[in-house]
Scaffold this motif. Structure first.
Motif, mmCIF file in Angstrom:
data_model
loop_
_atom_site.group_PDB
_atom_site.id
_atom_site.type_symbol
_atom_site.label_atom_id
_atom_site.label_comp_id
_atom_site.label_asym_id
_atom_site.label_seq_id
_atom_site.Cartn_x
_atom_site.Cartn_y
_atom_site.Cartn_z
ATOM 1 N N HIS A 53 43.255 -6.423 96.597
ATOM 2 C CA HIS A 53 43.592 -5.996 95.235
ATOM 3 C C HIS A 53 44.457 -7.055 94.556
ATOM 4 O O HIS A 53 45.391 -7.589 95.148
ATOM 5 N N THR A 54 44.152 -7.348 93.304
ATOM 6 C CA THR A 54 44.854 -8.420 92.586
ATOM 7 C C THR A 54 46.356 -8.172 92.445
ATOM 8 O O THR A 54 47.119 -9.120 92.323
ATOM 9 N N ASP A 55 46.788 -6.926 92.468
ATOM 10 C CA ASP A 55 48.218 -6.631 92.333
ATOM 11 C C ASP A 55 49.024 -6.993 93.579
ATOM 12 O O ASP A 55 50.245 -7.142 93.501
ATOM 13 N N THR A 56 48.356 -7.098 94.726
ATOM 14 C CA THR A 56 49.096 -7.315 95.978
ATOM 15 C C THR A 56 48.673 -8.553 96.754
ATOM 16 O O THR A 56 49.337 -8.906 97.729
ATOM 17 N N ARG A 57 47.618 -9.209 96.348
ATOM 18 C CA ARG A 57 47.145 -10.365 97.118
ATOM 19 C C ARG A 57 47.984 -11.611 96.829
ATOM 20 O O ARG A 57 48.561 -11.739 95.745
ATOM 21 N N GLU A 107 48.611 -1.522 112.133
ATOM 22 C CA GLU A 107 48.811 -1.400 110.686
ATOM 23 C C GLU A 107 48.170 -0.124 110.162
ATOM 24 O O GLU A 107 47.098 0.262 110.587
ATOM 25 N N HIS A 108 48.863 0.500 109.229
ATOM 26 C CA HIS A 108 48.373 1.663 108.494
ATOM 27 C C HIS A 108 48.086 1.134 107.088
ATOM 28 O O HIS A 108 48.991 0.993 106.282
ATOM 29 N N SER A 109 46.816 0.798 106.828
ATOM 30 C CA SER A 109 46.418 0.114 105.593
ATOM 31 C C SER A 109 45.976 1.093 104.516
ATOM 32 O O SER A 109 45.393 2.133 104.805
ATOM 33 N N GLN A 110 46.203 0.693 103.272
ATOM 34 C CA GLN A 110 45.776 1.480 102.123
ATOM 35 C C GLN A 110 44.681 0.730 101.371
ATOM 36 O O GLN A 110 44.744 -0.499 101.222
ATOM 37 N N PHE A 111 43.686 1.488 100.893
ATOM 38 C CA PHE A 111 42.543 0.925 100.180
ATOM 39 C C PHE A 111 42.288 1.727 98.914
ATOM 40 O O PHE A 111 42.574 2.921 98.855
ATOM 41 N N VAL A 112 41.735 1.054 97.919
ATOM 42 C CA VAL A 112 41.373 1.703 96.666
ATOM 43 C C VAL A 112 39.959 1.259 96.299
ATOM 44 O O VAL A 112 39.571 0.124 96.583
ATOM 45 N N ARG A 113 39.203 2.158 95.679
ATOM 46 C CA ARG A 113 37.854 1.813 95.235
ATOM 47 C C ARG A 113 37.860 1.657 93.723
ATOM 48 O O ARG A 113 38.245 2.571 92.991
ATOM 49 N N ILE A 114 37.441 0.476 93.270
ATOM 50 C CA ILE A 114 37.370 0.160 91.843
ATOM 51 C C ILE A 114 35.974 -0.388 91.565
ATOM 52 O O ILE A 114 35.526 -1.316 92.248
ATOM 53 N N ASN A 115 35.313 0.178 90.569
ATOM 54 C CA ASN A 115 33.952 -0.253 90.213
ATOM 55 C C ASN A 115 33.033 -0.274 91.440
ATOM 56 O O ASN A 115 32.295 -1.235 91.673
ATOM 57 N N ASP A 116 33.099 0.777 92.242
ATOM 58 C CA ASP A 116 32.259 0.952 93.440
ATOM 59 C C ASP A 116 32.498 -0.094 94.526
ATOM 60 O O ASP A 116 31.649 -0.294 95.386
#
Length: 130
Positions: A53-57, A107-116
Motif C-alpha cells: 500500500h502506498t501509505d506504508t511502503r 508476523e500478523h499482517s494486515q491487507f486491504v483490497r482496492i480496485n479488486d
C-alpha cells in the motif's frame, strides 16, 4: 519435474506464485502474502513494492536491500477475512542472514483490497526468534 514454489504451498511455481508475479491479481490476502514471500525469496523488488500500500511502503526497494538473506520456509498460521476489503494473515517465515543461525519471523499482517487488488498494509504485530 517442475520447480516447487518458494512459498511452500506444495504446488509448482508456474501454478502458484508466478502468475501473480506476472500481473494476475491475488484472489485473497493469503495468496498475496505467499506471493510476496516468494518475491522476497526470488528477489523481485518491483513486485514487492507494487503489492505494498502506498501509505506504508518504502520509497524504494533494491536488489541490494534483498541480498544477504536466504528465505528457507513459510508457514501460514491463519488467514482471517475481516470484511470484503480487509483481511489479516499470521505467518512464520524462517530465514538465514549470511552465516548466522537460522531465525524465525512471526508476523500478523494486515491487507486491504482496492480496485479488486489485495495490498499489504503492514504488520499488526511482529516478533523474531532463533
Amino acid at each position: 519435474m517442475k520447480k516447487p514454489c518458494p512459498c511452500h504451498s506444495g504446488k509448482a511455481y508456474t501454478e502458484c506464485c508466478q502468475p501473480l508475479h506476472s500481473g494476475e491479481a491475488a484472489p485473497d490476502a493469503e495468496r498475496l502474502m505467499r506471493s510476496r514471500y516468494s518475491a522476497y525469496a526470488l528477489k523481485l523488488p518491483d513486485y514487492i513494492l507494487q503489492t505494498w500500500h502506498t501509505d506504508t511502503r518504502p520509497a524504494s526497494l533494491s536488489m541490494e536491500d534483498l541480498n544477504g538473506i536466504t528465505w528457507l520456509k513459510l508457514e501460514v498460521v491463519s488467514h482471517q477475512v475481516v470484511d470484503d476489503t480487509h483481511a489479516e494473515v499470521v505467518f512464520v517465515a524462517t530465514y538465514q542472514s549470511g552465516k548466522q543461525k537460522k531465525s524465525r519471523l512471526t508476523e500478523h499482517s494486515q491487507f486491504v483490497r482496492i480496485n479488486d487488488r489485495w495490498l499489504y498494509v503492514g504488520e499488526h504485530s511482529k516478533s523474531f526468534s532463533e
